[in-house]
Design an enzyme around this catalytic site. Structure first.
Site, PDB file in Angstrom:
ATOM      1  N   HIS A 125      -3.150  33.343 -10.672  1.00 30.18           N
ATOM      2  CA  HIS A 125      -3.053  31.897 -10.462  1.00 30.18           C
ATOM      3  C   HIS A 125      -4.434  31.257 -10.306  1.00 30.18           C
ATOM      4  O   HIS A 125      -5.189  31.605  -9.394  1.00 30.18           O
ATOM      5  CB  HIS A 125      -2.207  31.665  -9.201  1.00 30.18           C
ATOM      6  CG  HIS A 125      -1.942  30.256  -8.859  1.00 30.18           C
ATOM      7  ND1 HIS A 125      -2.199  29.732  -7.614  1.00 30.18           N
ATOM      8  CD2 HIS A 125      -1.424  29.237  -9.589  1.00 30.18           C
ATOM      9  CE1 HIS A 125      -1.851  28.466  -7.576  1.00 30.18           C
ATOM     10  NE2 HIS A 125      -1.373  28.131  -8.761  1.00 30.18           N
TER      11      HIS A 125
ATOM     12  N   GLU B  50      -3.641  32.037 -15.389  1.00 30.93           N
ATOM     13  CA  GLU B  50      -3.098  30.681 -15.344  1.00 30.93           C
ATOM     14  C   GLU B  50      -4.228  29.717 -15.004  1.00 30.93           C
ATOM     15  O   GLU B  50      -4.952  29.922 -14.021  1.00 30.93           O
ATOM     16  CB  GLU B  50      -1.985  30.599 -14.287  1.00 30.93           C
ATOM     17  CG  GLU B  50      -1.276  29.255 -14.223  1.00 30.93           C
ATOM     18  CD  GLU B  50      -1.822  28.319 -13.153  1.00 30.93           C
ATOM     19  OE1 GLU B  50      -1.236  27.239 -12.967  1.00 30.93           O
ATOM     20  OE2 GLU B  50      -2.841  28.650 -12.503  1.00 30.93           O
TER      21      GLU B  50
ATOM     22  N   ASP C   4      -5.455  25.261 -15.311  1.00 32.58           N
ATOM     23  CA  ASP C   4      -4.891  23.916 -15.303  1.00 32.58           C
ATOM     24  C   ASP C   4      -5.701  22.968 -16.174  1.00 32.58           C
ATOM     25  O   ASP C   4      -6.940  23.008 -16.161  1.00 32.58           O
ATOM     26  CB  ASP C   4      -4.856  23.385 -13.868  1.00 32.58           C
ATOM     27  CG  ASP C   4      -4.073  24.303 -12.952  1.00 32.58           C
ATOM     28  OD1 ASP C   4      -2.835  24.279 -13.018  1.00 32.58           O
ATOM     29  OD2 ASP C   4      -4.701  25.048 -12.174  1.00 32.58           O
TER      30      ASP C   4
ATOM     31  N   HIS D 238      -7.582  21.853 -11.440  1.00 38.47           N
ATOM     32  CA  HIS D 238      -6.201  21.734 -10.960  1.00 38.47           C
ATOM     33  C   HIS D 238      -5.848  20.317 -10.512  1.00 38.47           C
ATOM     34  O   HIS D 238      -4.861  19.738 -10.955  1.00 38.47           O
ATOM     35  CB  HIS D 238      -5.945  22.703  -9.802  1.00 38.47           C
ATOM     36  CG  HIS D 238      -4.557  22.603  -9.252  1.00 38.47           C
ATOM     37  ND1 HIS D 238      -4.210  21.737  -8.224  1.00 38.47           N
ATOM     38  CD2 HIS D 238      -3.417  23.230  -9.603  1.00 38.47           C
ATOM     39  CE1 HIS D 238      -2.922  21.845  -7.974  1.00 38.47           C
ATOM     40  NE2 HIS D 238      -2.410  22.743  -8.790  1.00 38.47           N
TER      41      HIS D 238
END
Length: 313
Positions: A57, A84, A86, A99
């Site tokens: 993440h 992952e 963003d 993010h």
């Protein structure tokens, strides 16, 4: 006397061979190869194999600023399967990796990302995990994809609304086979209309919230029948849904089961921070349920657990 001496030498040689064999076995158990991106893609498409895929993440944010190039590189070195990251859009319509909608928490800048041009963002720095200025800059989507290219799968979060622009960068970098796009609260018909023919060239994964969506089992079955996604993300704040006992069927129908071990509202309390002291009762629960993709904030801990149980390379 000569006979006893020869026997002694023979025993010594046998002991030496056993010791070498033991060392080799230890090395075999502690050294793990990093699989190629082709192997990662094959694992993703095989919903029934024993390999539990690890998704990191925001990259390896405990050892580098979140969503930084170094955070991605650390994941590659560790052998993580998916990173992952963003996606946000700047004032001049460029896609960057960060993010929050605001810069304040993770950078030395202030205000909305959308109020800054790409050039102006290059004048500020990312903060590390304790909020101090680092030497790292906000990456562009192109830089992040090129870093991951040929090494690791990439889940682009917060990207669905920018997909037209993102798809151009994905095509430009030749990373179509590596990129996973998720859709939240989307019907099959929505996805087909919004993504169209591009569904054939990217990896799409629906997100199903067991408490917030009506009849989640029916939604999952509809997706598997009409789109056949390689994975389905399951979100739950309680562990009472019947879906949690249907994972074997979901996998039989061709989709991996992705669950987030990040924080309680996503997983009914089976979270990473508890796993630090009670590793088996958390990650072991996922394994026993048949979950075979886990998004984590502690990739090193999860990899160590899975590898010790023969569930990851």
């Amino acid at each position: 006397m000569k006979k006893y001496f020869q026997l002694f030498i023979l025993v010594l040689l046998m002991f030496s061979c056993k010791k070498k064999e033991s060392i080799v076995n230890i090395e075999a158990k502690t050294n793990f190869k990093t699989t190629s991106v082709e192997e990662k893609i094959m694992n993703l498409k095989d919903s029934n194999n024993s390999h539990v895929m690890v998704v990191s993440h925001r990259g390896d944010w405990r050892n580098a600023p979140e969503n930084s190039i170094e955070a991605i590189q650390n994941c590659i070195k560790m052998g993580v399967d998916v990173v992952e990251i963003d996606v946000r859009k700047t004032k001049d319509k460029k896609l960057v990796i960060i993010h929050d909608a605001r810069l304040d928490r993770t950078t030395t800048g202030k205000g909305l990302v959308s109020d800054w041009t790409l050039d102006s963002l290059q004048t500020i720095y990312l903060k590390n995990g304790v909020g101090h200025k680092s030497k790292h800059k906000i990456p562009t989507l192109k830089e992040a994809l090129l870093t991951a290219k040929g090494h690791i799968l990439i889940n682009l979060d917060k990207c669905y609304d920018y997909f037209d622009e993102a798809y151009k960068v994905i095509k430009e970098t030749g990373t179509e086979k590596q990129v996973i796009i998720k859709g939240f609260n989307k019907t099959v018909e929505d996805v087909k209309e919004e993504l169209g023919a591009r569904l054939d060239s990217i990896i799409f994964m629906p997100v199903v919230h067991l408490e917030k969506q009506n009849n989640p089992l029916s939604i999952i079955e509809d997706y598997q029948k009409k789109i056949k996604p390689v994975a389905i993300e399951i979100v739950f704040s309680k562990d009472t849904s019947i879906v949690l006992n249907r994972f074997s069927k979901i996998k039989e129908n061709g989709s991996r089961v992705w669950v987030n071990s990040l924080w309680e509202s996503l997983n009914a309390g089976y979270e990473d921070d508890v796993a630090v002291k009670h590793t088996d009762s958390i990650y072991g629960w996922y394994v026993k349920k048949g979950i075979n993709m886990i998004q984590t904030d502690r990739p090193e801990l999860l990899l160590k657990y899975l590898r010790s149980h023969g569930l990851h390379d």
